[in-house]
Design a protein around this motif. Structure first.
Motif, PDB file in Angstrom:
ATOM      1  N   HIS A 131     -56.014 -34.460  19.304  1.00 46.25           N
ATOM      2  CA  HIS A 131     -54.794 -35.717  19.718  1.00 46.25           C
ATOM      3  C   HIS A 131     -55.245 -35.047  21.475  1.00 46.25           C
ATOM      4  O   HIS A 131     -55.530 -36.721  21.865  1.00 46.25           O
ATOM      5  CB  HIS A 131     -53.110 -34.971  19.684  1.00 46.25           C
ATOM      6  N   VAL A 132     -55.735 -35.178  21.445  1.00 47.71           N
ATOM      7  CA  VAL A 132     -55.617 -34.735  23.608  1.00 47.71           C
ATOM      8  C   VAL A 132     -57.153 -35.042  23.135  1.00 47.71           C
ATOM      9  O   VAL A 132     -57.671 -35.756  24.112  1.00 47.71           O
ATOM     10  CB  VAL A 132     -55.541 -32.776  24.018  1.00 47.71           C
ATOM     11  N   ARG A 133     -58.250 -34.420  22.631  1.00 49.10           N
ATOM     12  CA  ARG A 133     -59.743 -35.381  22.437  1.00 49.10           C
ATOM     13  C   ARG A 133     -59.631 -36.549  22.160  1.00 49.10           C
ATOM     14  O   ARG A 133     -60.246 -37.208  22.748  1.00 49.10           O
ATOM     15  CB  ARG A 133     -60.148 -34.512  21.506  1.00 49.10           C
ATOM     16  N   HIS A 134     -58.803 -37.011  21.395  1.00 47.31           N
ATOM     17  CA  HIS A 134     -58.496 -38.076  21.743  1.00 47.31           C
ATOM     18  C   HIS A 134     -58.122 -39.069  22.234  1.00 47.31           C
ATOM     19  O   HIS A 134     -58.817 -39.869  22.752  1.00 47.31           O
ATOM     20  CB  HIS A 134     -57.337 -38.705  20.074  1.00 47.31           C
ATOM     21  N   ASP A 135     -57.439 -38.751  22.833  1.00 48.35           N
ATOM     22  CA  ASP A 135     -56.576 -39.746  24.203  1.00 48.35           C
ATOM     23  C   ASP A 135     -57.898 -39.607  25.243  1.00 48.35           C
ATOM     24  O   ASP A 135     -58.401 -40.528  26.120  1.00 48.35           O
ATOM     25  CB  ASP A 135     -55.712 -38.799  25.319  1.00 48.35           C
ATOM     26  N   TRP A 136     -58.459 -38.295  25.732  1.00 49.78           N
ATOM     27  CA  TRP A 136     -59.535 -38.508  26.905  1.00 49.78           C
ATOM     28  C   TRP A 136     -60.992 -39.389  26.010  1.00 49.78           C
ATOM     29  O   TRP A 136     -61.214 -39.995  26.334  1.00 49.78           O
ATOM     30  CB  TRP A 136     -60.021 -36.726  27.166  1.00 49.78           C
ATOM     31  N   LEU A 137     -61.363 -39.216  24.942  1.00 46.78           N
ATOM     32  CA  LEU A 137     -62.462 -40.325  24.452  1.00 46.78           C
ATOM     33  C   LEU A 137     -61.809 -41.638  25.147  1.00 46.78           C
ATOM     34  O   LEU A 137     -63.022 -41.926  24.939  1.00 46.78           O
ATOM     35  CB  LEU A 137     -62.613 -39.939  22.639  1.00 46.78           C
ATOM     36  N   ASN A 138     -60.596 -42.026  24.442  1.00 44.80           N
ATOM     37  CA  ASN A 138     -60.742 -43.662  24.607  1.00 44.80           C
ATOM     38  C   ASN A 138     -60.402 -43.417  26.512  1.00 44.80           C
ATOM     39  O   ASN A 138     -61.635 -45.055  26.842  1.00 44.80           O
ATOM     40  CB  ASN A 138     -58.581 -43.443  24.466  1.00 44.80           C
ATOM     41  N   GLN A 145     -64.195 -43.625  26.619  1.00 48.69           N
ATOM     42  CA  GLN A 145     -64.589 -44.732  26.090  1.00 48.69           C
ATOM     43  C   GLN A 145     -64.394 -46.071  27.229  1.00 48.69           C
ATOM     44  O   GLN A 145     -65.107 -46.532  27.372  1.00 48.69           O
ATOM     45  CB  GLN A 145     -64.284 -45.230  24.785  1.00 48.69           C
ATOM     46  N   LEU A 146     -63.572 -46.336  27.723  1.00 48.37           N
ATOM     47  CA  LEU A 146     -63.039 -47.175  28.551  1.00 48.37           C
ATOM     48  C   LEU A 146     -63.772 -46.775  30.067  1.00 48.37           C
ATOM     49  O   LEU A 146     -64.868 -47.692  31.090  1.00 48.37           O
ATOM     50  CB  LEU A 146     -61.871 -46.617  29.328  1.00 48.37           C
ATOM     51  N   ILE A 147     -64.100 -45.790  30.809  1.00 48.61           N
ATOM     52  CA  ILE A 147     -64.936 -45.902  31.742  1.00 48.61           C
ATOM     53  C   ILE A 147     -67.055 -46.200  31.773  1.00 48.61           C
ATOM     54  O   ILE A 147     -67.091 -47.335  31.958  1.00 48.61           O
ATOM     55  CB  ILE A 147     -65.391 -44.195  32.159  1.00 48.61           C
ATOM     56  N   LYS A 148     -67.302 -45.898  29.427  1.00 48.18           N
ATOM     57  CA  LYS A 148     -68.556 -46.017  29.393  1.00 48.18           C
ATOM     58  C   LYS A 148     -68.708 -47.934  29.648  1.00 48.18           C
ATOM     59  O   LYS A 148     -70.330 -48.588  29.955  1.00 48.18           O
ATOM     60  CB  LYS A 148     -68.698 -45.402  28.590  1.00 48.18           C
ATOM     61  N   LYS A 164     -69.702 -52.644  35.837  1.00 47.43           N
ATOM     62  CA  LYS A 164     -68.575 -52.556  36.860  1.00 47.43           C
ATOM     63  C   LYS A 164     -69.165 -50.941  37.158  1.00 47.43           C
ATOM     64  O   LYS A 164     -67.316 -50.522  37.142  1.00 47.43           O
ATOM     65  CB  LYS A 164     -67.436 -52.903  35.873  1.00 47.43           C
ATOM     66  N   PRO A 165     -69.204 -51.443  37.983  1.00 43.30           N
ATOM     67  CA  PRO A 165     -68.630 -49.228  38.540  1.00 43.30           C
ATOM     68  C   PRO A 165     -67.654 -49.694  39.731  1.00 43.30           C
ATOM     69  O   PRO A 165     -67.481 -47.984  39.605  1.00 43.30           O
ATOM     70  CB  PRO A 165     -69.832 -49.314  39.319  1.00 43.30           C
ATOM     71  N   ASP A 166     -67.443 -50.558  39.862  1.00 41.56           N
ATOM     72  CA  ASP A 166     -66.143 -50.576  40.879  1.00 41.56           C
ATOM     73  C   ASP A 166     -64.598 -50.284  40.377  1.00 41.56           C
ATOM     74  O   ASP A 166     -64.285 -49.830  39.938  1.00 41.56           O
ATOM     75  CB  ASP A 166     -65.776 -51.507  41.745  1.00 41.56           C
ATOM     76  N   GLU A 195     -61.950 -46.977  40.027  1.00 41.03           N
ATOM     77  CA  GLU A 195     -60.476 -47.297  39.730  1.00 41.03           C
ATOM     78  C   GLU A 195     -60.251 -46.480  38.307  1.00 41.03           C
ATOM     79  O   GLU A 195     -58.596 -46.233  38.909  1.00 41.03           O
ATOM     80  CB  GLU A 195     -60.653 -48.672  39.499  1.00 41.03           C
ATOM     81  N   ILE A 196     -60.478 -47.063  37.677  1.00 36.46           N
ATOM     82  CA  ILE A 196     -60.334 -46.100  36.309  1.00 36.46           C
ATOM     83  C   ILE A 196     -60.322 -44.404  36.877  1.00 36.46           C
ATOM     84  O   ILE A 196     -59.077 -43.902  36.087  1.00 36.46           O
ATOM     85  CB  ILE A 196     -61.743 -46.078  34.468  1.00 36.46           C
ATOM     86  N   ILE A 197     -61.076 -44.190  36.980  1.00 34.67           N
ATOM     87  CA  ILE A 197     -60.821 -42.429  37.285  1.00 34.67           C
ATOM     88  C   ILE A 197     -60.103 -41.612  37.990  1.00 34.67           C
ATOM     89  O   ILE A 197     -59.588 -41.167  37.860  1.00 34.67           O
ATOM     90  CB  ILE A 197     -62.776 -42.422  38.052  1.00 34.67           C
ATOM     91  N   ASN A 198     -59.588 -42.374  39.158  1.00 33.35           N
ATOM     92  CA  ASN A 198     -59.063 -42.756  40.541  1.00 33.35           C
ATOM     93  C   ASN A 198     -57.465 -42.341  39.155  1.00 33.35           C
ATOM     94  O   ASN A 198     -56.389 -41.646  39.431  1.00 33.35           O
ATOM     95  CB  ASN A 198     -59.012 -43.853  41.041  1.00 33.35           C
ATOM     96  N   GLU A 199     -57.225 -43.440  38.870  1.00 35.34           N
ATOM     97  CA  GLU A 199     -56.227 -43.245  37.665  1.00 35.34           C
ATOM     98  C   GLU A 199     -56.011 -42.641  36.541  1.00 35.34           C
ATOM     99  O   GLU A 199     -54.506 -41.881  36.850  1.00 35.34           O
ATOM    100  CB  GLU A 199     -56.099 -44.698  36.353  1.00 35.34           C
TER     101      GLU A 199
END
Lengths: 183, 183
Positions: free
Chosen positions: B13-20, B23-26, B33-35, B39-43
């Motif tokens: 479960h944890v792996r699945h959440d983190w992979l999502n 993937q969003l970052i990727k 869209k580095p900005d 934002e995603i990383i800060n969230e």
């Protein structure tokens, strides 16, 4: 060493590992290195695929030992890969788990703490049996004791072979014949 | 609903959440869209800080309930934040855990499955007591039963107050006075 992992501690470790990865991505973004970020992301995805493969081998105790090894404060860092993926048997789980527990403890006693110690295990589960390729790189302080440990008789059907040992490297294979364990 | 989480499932479960998240970052990197990536990383970092705060409140059962809620196949998505961080008491853990378990189950029975249901809980642990601000947005199919549930007497010292309910929103507060529970 045998911590009773509760959920909170468990998630704390996982969170810590993932935050390290996120910080690595963030750092390289800040340095304006998008290509390095993509490399890191690909490495993360490869690593999680190996975790998933290991989790799907049907040897939950053994898989758990490997999955949490790097949270156990051993003096080595573990990496692993799963190549062939034939499902394993429940009896193999017990034998492998007892063996790997003993191996981790013994190795930990015979290496130099705080040296750059790496343990790599490649897991091949095939129709005819299961083979582990084990490769340790680092500083072994007692090669004789380590050798004796690997030469002792192990639980039924678990054979250690092709051992090569020096004070900087230890390589061997573990073989479990599936025909003998009664598939 | 009461799955016996074993380590393998847990890590899956944890792996699945983190992979999502990865993937969003990727995806946003690929769109150049580095900005948005930053934002995603800060969230992500904010979210993990909330997890860490929750884990440090000394109410492990209750914290676990919240930490794993989104893996439990409820018809709502949970978010939470921890504002004040006075350590809690062990007796509060039992009371809060029983209550939140019952609340999650009851809410789940009275909302429309597959609607856009969000549950937000803000946790304030202060010297004088613990307060939860609960805010549900989504589709409630039975506001009367839900109301009755919230009006029933709860375990000692746990008070539900300031309830507002409609078919699209449910807001209330949970209050536990620490002086009464004997700090």
């Amino acid at each position: 060493m045998n911590k009773d992992w509760n959920t909170i501690d468990f998630l704390r470790h996982v969170r810590h590992d993932w935050l390290n990865k996120i910080q690595l991505i963030k750092g390289n973004l800040d340095l304006n290195k998008p290509d390095r970020v993509k490399e890191i992301i690909n490495e993360i995805i490869t690593e999680t695929k190996q975790e998933a493969k290991l989790s799907n081998l049907d040897i939950p105790q053994f898989a758990t030992k490997l999955l949490i090894a790097n949270w156990e404060n051993y003096h080595f860092r573990l990496e692993y890969e799963v190549l062939a993926e034939e499902k394993c048997q429940l009896t193999e789980d017990d034998i492998l788990t007892s063996w790997i527990t003993l191996f981790f403890q013994t190795l930990n006693q015979h290496i130099k703490p705080f040296a750059d110690n790496h343990l790599f295990i490649s897991i091949h589960s095939m129709e005819e049996g299961l083979r582990l390729y084990v490769d340790f790189n680092g500083v072994l302080v007692n090669t004789e004791s380590m050798s004796s440990f690997l030469q002792q008789p192990f639980p039924k059907h678990l054979v250690v072979e092709n051992t090569e040992i020096s004070d900087k490297e230890l390589v061997f294979e573990v073989w479990m014949n599936r025909e003998k364990t009664g598939k």
